[in-house]
Design a protein around this motif. Structure first.
Motif, PDB file in Angstrom:
ATOM      1  N   ALA A  27       0.834  -1.205   0.000  1.00 52.59           N
ATOM      2  CA  ALA A  27       0.000   0.000   0.000  1.00 52.59           C
ATOM      3  C   ALA A  27       0.866   1.251   0.000  1.00 52.59           C
ATOM      4  O   ALA A  27       1.726   1.421   0.875  1.00 52.59           O
ATOM      5  CB  ALA A  27      -0.917   0.008   1.224  1.00 52.59           C
ATOM      6  N   TYR A  28       0.632   2.101  -0.972  1.00 52.92           N
ATOM      7  CA  TYR A  28       1.267   3.416  -0.996  1.00 52.92           C
ATOM      8  C   TYR A  28       0.185   4.454  -1.259  1.00 52.92           C
ATOM      9  O   TYR A  28      -0.430   4.472  -2.326  1.00 52.92           O
ATOM     10  CB  TYR A  28       2.348   3.496  -2.071  1.00 52.92           C
ATOM     11  N   ASN A  29      -0.069   5.289  -0.266  1.00 50.88           N
ATOM     12  CA  ASN A  29      -1.104   6.326  -0.353  1.00 50.88           C
ATOM     13  C   ASN A  29      -2.452   5.739  -0.760  1.00 50.88           C
ATOM     14  O   ASN A  29      -3.070   6.170  -1.741  1.00 50.88           O
ATOM     15  CB  ASN A  29      -0.674   7.423  -1.321  1.00 50.88           C
ATOM     16  N   GLU A  30      -2.907   4.755   0.017  1.00 49.71           N
ATOM     17  CA  GLU A  30      -4.182   4.085  -0.255  1.00 49.71           C
ATOM     18  C   GLU A  30      -5.214   4.405   0.827  1.00 49.71           C
ATOM     19  O   GLU A  30      -6.009   3.553   1.224  1.00 49.71           O
ATOM     20  CB  GLU A  30      -3.980   2.564  -0.343  1.00 49.71           C
ATOM     21  N   GLU A  31      -5.231   5.648   1.306  1.00 51.28           N
ATOM     22  CA  GLU A  31      -6.154   6.019   2.372  1.00 51.28           C
ATOM     23  C   GLU A  31      -7.622   5.837   1.954  1.00 51.28           C
ATOM     24  O   GLU A  31      -8.480   5.587   2.806  1.00 51.28           O
ATOM     25  CB  GLU A  31      -5.920   7.472   2.809  1.00 51.28           C
ATOM     26  N   GLU A  32      -7.890   5.941   0.679  1.00 48.55           N
ATOM     27  CA  GLU A  32      -9.272   5.839   0.202  1.00 48.55           C
ATOM     28  C   GLU A  32      -9.777   4.404   0.166  1.00 48.55           C
ATOM     29  O   GLU A  32     -10.992   4.179   0.192  1.00 48.55           O
ATOM     30  CB  GLU A  32      -9.388   6.443  -1.202  1.00 48.55           C
ATOM     31  N   LYS A  48      -2.897   9.485   4.770  1.00 49.12           N
ATOM     32  CA  LYS A  48      -3.366   8.994   6.065  1.00 49.12           C
ATOM     33  C   LYS A  48      -3.409   7.464   6.155  1.00 49.12           C
ATOM     34  O   LYS A  48      -4.038   6.915   7.060  1.00 49.12           O
ATOM     35  CB  LYS A  48      -4.765   9.560   6.350  1.00 49.12           C
ATOM     36  N   THR A  49      -2.752   6.780   5.236  1.00 44.51           N
ATOM     37  CA  THR A  49      -2.781   5.315   5.246  1.00 44.51           C
ATOM     38  C   THR A  49      -2.331   4.750   6.584  1.00 44.51           C
ATOM     39  O   THR A  49      -2.996   3.886   7.168  1.00 44.51           O
ATOM     40  CB  THR A  49      -1.896   4.748   4.116  1.00 44.51           C
ATOM     41  N   GLU A  50      -1.197   5.222   7.105  1.00 43.53           N
ATOM     42  CA  GLU A  50      -0.672   4.691   8.371  1.00 43.53           C
ATOM     43  C   GLU A  50      -1.621   4.984   9.520  1.00 43.53           C
ATOM     44  O   GLU A  50      -1.834   4.133  10.398  1.00 43.53           O
ATOM     45  CB  GLU A  50       0.716   5.270   8.663  1.00 43.53           C
ATOM     46  N   THR A  51      -2.216   6.162   9.542  1.00 42.47           N
ATOM     47  CA  THR A  51      -3.170   6.507  10.593  1.00 42.47           C
ATOM     48  C   THR A  51      -4.364   5.560  10.578  1.00 42.47           C
ATOM     49  O   THR A  51      -4.809   5.076  11.625  1.00 42.47           O
ATOM     50  CB  THR A  51      -3.659   7.955  10.405  1.00 42.47           C
ATOM     51  N   ILE A  52      -4.875   5.263   9.387  1.00 43.06           N
ATOM     52  CA  ILE A  52      -6.009   4.348   9.254  1.00 43.06           C
ATOM     53  C   ILE A  52      -5.624   2.951   9.734  1.00 43.06           C
ATOM     54  O   ILE A  52      -6.394   2.291  10.443  1.00 43.06           O
ATOM     55  CB  ILE A  52      -6.484   4.313   7.785  1.00 43.06           C
ATOM     56  N   LEU A  53      -4.438   2.499   9.374  1.00 45.01           N
ATOM     57  CA  LEU A  53      -3.986   1.174   9.792  1.00 45.01           C
ATOM     58  C   LEU A  53      -3.877   1.088  11.311  1.00 45.01           C
ATOM     59  O   LEU A  53      -4.296   0.100  11.932  1.00 45.01           O
ATOM     60  CB  LEU A  53      -2.634   0.859   9.152  1.00 45.01           C
ATOM     61  N   ARG A  54      -3.325   2.111  11.923  1.00 43.39           N
ATOM     62  CA  ARG A  54      -3.148   2.116  13.382  1.00 43.39           C
ATOM     63  C   ARG A  54      -4.488   2.226  14.108  1.00 43.39           C
ATOM     64  O   ARG A  54      -4.762   1.487  15.062  1.00 43.39           O
ATOM     65  CB  ARG A  54      -2.230   3.261  13.798  1.00 43.39           C
ATOM     66  N   GLU A  55      -5.326   3.154  13.673  1.00 43.12           N
ATOM     67  CA  GLU A  55      -6.595   3.403  14.361  1.00 43.12           C
ATOM     68  C   GLU A  55      -7.526   2.208  14.293  1.00 43.12           C
ATOM     69  O   GLU A  55      -8.343   1.988  15.197  1.00 43.12           O
ATOM     70  CB  GLU A  55      -7.278   4.641  13.768  1.00 43.12           C
ATOM     71  N   ASN A  56      -7.407   1.408  13.229  1.00 47.17           N
ATOM     72  CA  ASN A  56      -8.271   0.239  13.064  1.00 47.17           C
ATOM     73  C   ASN A  56      -7.581  -1.065  13.463  1.00 47.17           C
ATOM     74  O   ASN A  56      -8.129  -2.142  13.244  1.00 47.17           O
ATOM     75  CB  ASN A  56      -8.762   0.161  11.618  1.00 47.17           C
ATOM     76  N   ASN A  57      -6.388  -0.919  14.042  1.00 48.13           N
ATOM     77  CA  ASN A  57      -5.642  -2.075  14.548  1.00 48.13           C
ATOM     78  C   ASN A  57      -5.474  -3.151  13.468  1.00 48.13           C
ATOM     79  O   ASN A  57      -5.674  -4.342  13.717  1.00 48.13           O
ATOM     80  CB  ASN A  57      -6.341  -2.668  15.780  1.00 48.13           C
ATOM     81  N   LEU A  58      -5.104  -2.721  12.276  1.00 44.92           N
ATOM     82  CA  LEU A  58      -4.909  -3.645  11.164  1.00 44.92           C
ATOM     83  C   LEU A  58      -3.468  -4.154  11.159  1.00 44.92           C
ATOM     84  O   LEU A  58      -2.529  -3.376  11.388  1.00 44.92           O
ATOM     85  CB  LEU A  58      -5.224  -2.963   9.832  1.00 44.92           C
ATOM     86  N   ASN A  59      -3.294  -5.431  10.904  1.00 44.07           N
ATOM     87  CA  ASN A  59      -1.969  -6.016  10.881  1.00 44.07           C
ATOM     88  C   ASN A  59      -1.161  -5.405   9.733  1.00 44.07           C
ATOM     89  O   ASN A  59      -1.562  -5.492   8.571  1.00 44.07           O
ATOM     90  CB  ASN A  59      -2.059  -7.533  10.696  1.00 44.07           C
ATOM     91  N   HIS A  60      -0.036  -4.796  10.071  1.00 43.09           N
ATOM     92  CA  HIS A  60       0.736  -4.147   9.018  1.00 43.09           C
ATOM     93  C   HIS A  60       2.198  -3.994   9.411  1.00 43.09           C
ATOM     94  O   HIS A  60       2.570  -4.101  10.571  1.00 43.09           O
ATOM     95  CB  HIS A  60       0.140  -2.777   8.680  1.00 43.09           C
TER      96      HIS A  60
END
Length: 236
Positions: A9-14, A46-58
């Motif tokens: 994922a690179y800039n996949e906030e959407e 905001k990809t990293e923010t979304i991953l962290r806030e939703n506790n997604l494995n990354h």
């Protein structure tokens, strides 16, 4: 048999949250257990923010490595965690989770080392088609691969792929930064391993920017062809 879905994922906030939620939903509805890991390739949105806030494995990469580096990071993760099969899967909405079982099955039941989800195999045409210029480029690369390996790969740029442990180990040791899909297909074939293409449907991107910006450009075509012709395989 354990299966890991690798999502570069690179800039996949959407799109990234929806992509992961589709995997989770599919697991629940079909009583399967596909694990996943998102490789955040130095995104500036905001990809990293979304991953962290939703506790997604990354895995968060400090710098942008490009598609080759990000995918290899996913293969390293799969290898270190002893997965039997690793599946490359886009986080932009192009790939359909319903087809993962179709590209994994030939590895499990038929002994193939790599399986490619193809838009063009066996007379099948995906409802989503690339531009005419890109299809011409894909056909040219396909011809070069056939010349080099004696094996026809029809969807040379498909990033929807599954690999077994043998290929996984190979990719951990060496994975190209540029033109990874056609180059790695040739590497696998020249190493004496088996590839199968299976028909899949693909969708248009739901957001973000494609990692292949100029398949029709002279730079891309010349360099990928020269890279393929320069490869030397080692029989396993």
């Amino acid at each position: 048999m354990s299966v890991l879905i690798i999502i570069p994922a690179y800039n996949e906030e959407e799109t990234i949250l929806n992509a992961v939620n589709k995997i989770k939903k599919y697991n629940e509805e079909h009583n399967v257990n596909y694990d996943y890991v998102v490789i955040n390739d130095g995104s500036t949105d905001k990809t990293e923010t979304i991953l962290r806030e939703n506790n997604l494995n990354h895995v968060e990469l400090v710098h942008n490595l490009g598609i080759g580096g990000a995918v290899q990071a996913g293969y390293i993760y799969a290898y270190q965690n002893n997965y039997d099969v690793a599946v490359q899967y886009d986080g932009d909405g192009q790939h359909d989770i319903a087809y993962v079982s179709k590209i994994v099955e030939p590895i499990i039941n038929e002994g193939y080392n790599m399986v490619i989800g193809s838009r063009f195999v066996d007379g099948h045409k995906s409802q989503f088609q690339t531009t005419g210029a890109r299809r011409m480029g894909i056909k040219l690369i396909s011809n070069v691969i056939k010349f080099k390996t004696k094996k026809r790969i029809k969807d040379t740029t498909s990033g929807f792929r599954a690999v077994d442990k043998k290929v996984l180990k190979m990719f951990v040791m060496n994975y190209p930064v540029e033109f990874p899909e056609p180059i790695t297909s040739v590497d696998v074939l020249l190493s004496g391993m088996r590839i199968k293409e299976v028909p899949v449907e693909m969708n248009e991107r739901q957001g973000g920017v494609s990692s292949i910006q100029s398949l029709k450009s002279a730079y891309y075509m010349i360099n990928v062809i020269l890279s393929i012709l320069a490869l030397k395989g080692t029989k396993k």
